[in-house]
Design an enzyme around this catalytic site. Structure first.
Site, PDB file in Angstrom:
ATOM      1  CE1 TYR A 120      10.859  32.533  -0.010  1.00  0.00           C
ATOM      2  CE2 TYR A 120      11.478  30.219   0.090  1.00  0.00           C
ATOM      3  CZ  TYR A 120      10.982  31.304  -0.613  1.00  0.00           C
ATOM      4  OH  TYR A 120      10.607  31.149  -1.931  1.00  0.00           O
ATOM      5  CE  LYS A 160      -0.326   0.136   5.055  1.00  0.00           C
ATOM      6  NZ  LYS A 160      -1.214   0.219   6.236  1.00  0.00           N
TER       7      LYS A 160
END
EC number: 5.1.1.1
Length: 384
Positions: A265, A39
């Site tokens: 940033y 999965k």
């Protein structure tokens, strides 16, 4: 499948290592079917390639979480048995029958509702695995009576097959009595009626540490890919697992900072001396989160610190003085070791999470390169 990519950032996946883990886990639980859990795109490794390789080497029954994941495998030619561990909406039950997959029965109410949607002219059988909630507090019937009633309803319908029964351990990766308590509940309830073809409870931790005589199948997820479910499990076993993923990028630019220059940033990094830095073409959009600022990557055997905030698509690293490091040099973000600064365990600790989540975060725009050479393949999701 694409054979090219245009950014030097990729995940190398060693299919031979995954096969070795599959075999190791099988030897720990002899005479039991090993169900590889693929999965979440095989925990980020690529469910189609992993599925094909394991099928080629004997895997007969896979587990996924959703109907969409099962259909993806079918569309790529994987014709083994598949169990969907999650809930399929009752209205979609005929789609599951069309693709010949087994479904989880999470409750009597779900089954009763799903039967209403069965095509009247149904000719194919639907395989069902009844989930028992023994202490996970998630899916599953909650009493022996509900279990018996649910199985009786399955067996009353001509085209419904009671193929399996299972539960899920909540604390198998810890030093806890809860797993034994869950198993005893499971064993007692399962023994109230004749067993189906498959009885399963053990996840990766349960497969490695816990004996479950009533079971004839184990579900292996994280350990299939070479990683221990927890440090406790690793300490308690002699079983050697082989990490299968290596995340690589390259230096795309080098620049020099003067004293007082800032980086990224928020200007959270300020150069206190003249220094050389490198720019890497990878960021949090790829699954390398901002909280990794201040940790290390490896360049030419040297540990180099990530400086400034990790950006969406790029990040910066400080380079050691007097080292011959250049544009195009490879950078290791994640290696195949069990410990150390670029190990998956280290990533999980730095990100304050578990190793499962770190792997699953690695994004679709990071191409997967499959090894060994005899099965070499490149999958670039952006060029499918």
């Amino acid at each position: 499948m694409a054979d090219k990519f245009y950014r030097p950032t990729y995940l190398k996946v060693d299919l031979e290592a995954i096969l070795k883990n599959y075999q190791v886990l099988g030897k720990l639980q002899p005479n039991k079917t090993v169900m590889p859990v693929i999965k979440a795109n095989a925990y980020g490794m690529g469910s189609v390639n992993v599925g094909h390789y394991l099928k080629k080497h004997g895997a007969e029954f896979f587990a996924v979480a959703t109907l969409d994941e099962a259909i993806e495998l079918r569309m790529h030619g994987i014709d083994t048995k598949i169990l969907i561990l999650g809930v399929v909406m009752p209205k979609d039950i005929n789609k599951a029958i069309q693709h010949r997959v087994a479904l989880t029965v999470p409750s009597y109410a779900w089954l009763n509702e799903a039967i209403k949607y069965l095509d009247e002219d149904l000719e194919k059988d639907l395989w069902l695995h009844v989930k028992i909630d023994t202490g996970m507090g998630r899916l599953g019937v909650k009493s022996a009576e509900d279990y018996q009633k649910t199985v009786a309803l399955i067996q009353s319908h001509e085209h419904l097959i009671f193929e399996g029964v299972f539960t899920h351990f909540a604390q198998a990766d810890e030093d806890s009595p809860h797993t034994k308590e869950q198993y005893e509940i499971f064993e007692n309830w399962v023994d109230t009626i004749p067993h189906p073809s498959y009885v399963h409870a053990q996840n990766s931790a349960g497969t490695i540490l816990f004996d479950a005589p009533i079971c004839n199948m184990v579900r292996t997820g994280i350990s299939l890919y070479g990683y221990y479910p927890s440090e406790y499990v690793e300490e308690q076993t002699n079983a050697e697992l082989y990490p299968s993923a290596e995340w690589i990028t390259e230096i795309v630019d080098i620049k020099y900072l003067n004293i007082g220059d800032t980086v990224s940033y928020g200007s959270t990094y300020t150069a206190e001396k003249s220094e050389k830095i490198a720019i890497l073409p990878v960021g949090y959009a790829d699954g390398f989160p901002r909280m990794m600022q201040g940790t290390n990557v490896e360049v030419n055997g040297q540990q180099c610190t990530i400086i400034g905030r990790v950006c969406m698509d790029q990040m910066m690293i400080a380079l050691p003085e007097n080292e011959d490091i250049n544009v195009g040099d490879k950078v290791t973000l994640l290696n195949r070791e069990h410990s150390g600064p670029q190990s998956l365990l280290s990533h999980a600790k730095q990100q304050q999470t578990i190793n499962y989540e770190v792997l699953c975060r690695i994004g679709r725009r990071v191409p997967r390169i499959y090894e060994p050479e005899k099965v070499f393949d490149i999958v670039n999701e952006l060029q499918k």
